[in-house]
Design a protein around this motif. Structure first.
Motif, PDB file in Angstrom:
ATOM      1  N   SER A  11       0.811  -1.203   0.000  1.00 28.55           N
ATOM      2  CA  SER A  11       0.000   0.000   0.000  1.00 28.55           C
ATOM      3  C   SER A  11       0.852   1.264   0.000  1.00 28.55           C
ATOM      4  O   SER A  11       1.756   1.416   0.827  1.00 28.55           O
ATOM      5  N   GLU A  12       0.566   2.169  -0.891  1.00 31.38           N
ATOM      6  CA  GLU A  12       1.257   3.464  -0.910  1.00 31.38           C
ATOM      7  C   GLU A  12       0.931   4.243   0.354  1.00 31.38           C
ATOM      8  O   GLU A  12       1.769   4.991   0.848  1.00 31.38           O
ATOM      9  N   ASN A  13      -0.269   4.050   0.911  1.00 33.39           N
ATOM     10  CA  ASN A  13      -0.618   4.718   2.167  1.00 33.39           C
ATOM     11  C   ASN A  13       0.307   4.270   3.293  1.00 33.39           C
ATOM     12  O   ASN A  13       0.764   5.086   4.095  1.00 33.39           O
ATOM     13  N   VAL A  14       0.576   2.975   3.366  1.00 39.78           N
ATOM     14  CA  VAL A  14       1.487   2.461   4.399  1.00 39.78           C
ATOM     15  C   VAL A  14       2.884   3.012   4.171  1.00 39.78           C
ATOM     16  O   VAL A  14       3.550   3.452   5.113  1.00 39.78           O
ATOM     17  N   ALA A  15       3.332   3.017   2.928  1.00 39.12           N
ATOM     18  CA  ALA A  15       4.660   3.542   2.618  1.00 39.12           C
ATOM     19  C   ALA A  15       4.770   5.008   3.023  1.00 39.12           C
ATOM     20  O   ALA A  15       5.803   5.434   3.560  1.00 39.12           O
ATOM     21  N   GLU A  16       3.722   5.788   2.809  1.00 34.17           N
ATOM     22  CA  GLU A  16       3.757   7.207   3.190  1.00 34.17           C
ATOM     23  C   GLU A  16       3.797   7.359   4.710  1.00 34.17           C
ATOM     24  O   GLU A  16       4.483   8.230   5.232  1.00 34.17           O
ATOM     25  N   ILE A  17       3.073   6.516   5.415  1.00 30.90           N
ATOM     26  CA  ILE A  17       3.121   6.545   6.881  1.00 30.90           C
ATOM     27  C   ILE A  17       4.544   6.252   7.353  1.00 30.90           C
ATOM     28  O   ILE A  17       5.061   6.920   8.254  1.00 30.90           O
ATOM     29  N   VAL A  18       5.185   5.269   6.743  1.00 25.75           N
ATOM     30  CA  VAL A  18       6.564   4.930   7.106  1.00 25.75           C
ATOM     31  C   VAL A  18       7.486   6.114   6.836  1.00 25.75           C
ATOM     32  O   VAL A  18       8.308   6.482   7.683  1.00 25.75           O
ATOM     33  N   ARG A  19       7.371   6.724   5.659  1.00 23.44           N
ATOM     34  CA  ARG A  19       8.219   7.881   5.331  1.00 23.44           C
ATOM     35  C   ARG A  19       8.002   9.021   6.322  1.00 23.44           C
ATOM     36  O   ARG A  19       8.960   9.656   6.777  1.00 23.44           O
ATOM     37  N   THR A  20       6.750   9.286   6.664  1.00 26.70           N
ATOM     38  CA  THR A  20       6.443  10.349   7.616  1.00 26.70           C
ATOM     39  C   THR A  20       7.052  10.045   8.980  1.00 26.70           C
ATOM     40  O   THR A  20       7.650  10.922   9.613  1.00 26.70           O
ATOM     41  N   HIS A  21       6.931   8.816   9.423  1.00 24.31           N
ATOM     42  CA  HIS A  21       7.507   8.407  10.701  1.00 24.31           C
ATOM     43  C   HIS A  21       9.026   8.564  10.676  1.00 24.31           C
ATOM     44  O   HIS A  21       9.619   9.099  11.623  1.00 24.31           O
ATOM     45  N   LYS A  22       9.655   8.108   9.610  1.00 24.53           N
ATOM     46  CA  LYS A  22      11.113   8.185   9.512  1.00 24.53           C
ATOM     47  C   LYS A  22      11.588   9.646   9.493  1.00 24.53           C
ATOM     48  O   LYS A  22      12.601   9.976  10.112  1.00 24.53           O
ATOM     49  N   ARG A  23      10.864  10.508   8.795  1.00 22.30           N
ATOM     50  CA  ARG A  23      11.224  11.939   8.784  1.00 22.30           C
ATOM     51  C   ARG A  23      11.085  12.538  10.173  1.00 22.30           C
ATOM     52  O   ARG A  23      11.946  13.301  10.626  1.00 22.30           O
ATOM     53  N   ALA A  24      10.005  12.211  10.857  1.00 25.03           N
ATOM     54  CA  ALA A  24       9.787  12.740  12.213  1.00 25.03           C
ATOM     55  C   ALA A  24      10.868  12.240  13.165  1.00 25.03           C
ATOM     56  O   ALA A  24      11.367  13.012  13.999  1.00 25.03           O
TER      57      ALA A  24
END
Length: 100
Positions: free
Chosen positions: A28-41
């Motif tokens: 899921s691209e939604n899951v991937a975006e959540i991961v990217r957001t978490h990693k950036r934070a």
């Protein structure tokens, strides 16, 4: 003011959830975006701790490599031991430093 112990603890506390989702093959691209957001934070948090402890900015990337490596290793091994090892390595890096 953040201490080197605070910074090392933040590395150790970094959770495996988002990375485990990627390792498990989340399509899921939604899951991937959540991961990217978490990693950036998380990266922003480590950067703030490094700055508050008046450490060289190069420590941010070094600490992130330790944290992310520990997360992946812990997920594969099914053990929290890599987090403890990463914390010890982070503490040594912060206490002894390396040339930048």
């Amino acid at each position: 003011m953040a201490t080197t112990e605070d910074t090392a603890a933040a590395v150790a506390v970094h959770t495996e959830g988002p990375t485990a989702a990627v390792i498990a093959g989340a399509a899921s691209e939604n899951v991937a975006e959540i991961v990217r957001t978490h990693k950036r934070a998380f990266a922003d948090h480590i950067a703030a701790l490094v700055a508050a402890a008046d450490l060289p900015p190069a420590r941010v990337g070094q600490l992130l490599i330790l944290a992310n490596g520990a997360v992946v290793t812990a997920a594969i091994a099914g053990s929290p031991e890599p987090a403890r090892e990463a914390r010890a390595a982070a503490q040594r890096l912060l206490d002894e430093g390396v040339p930048d």
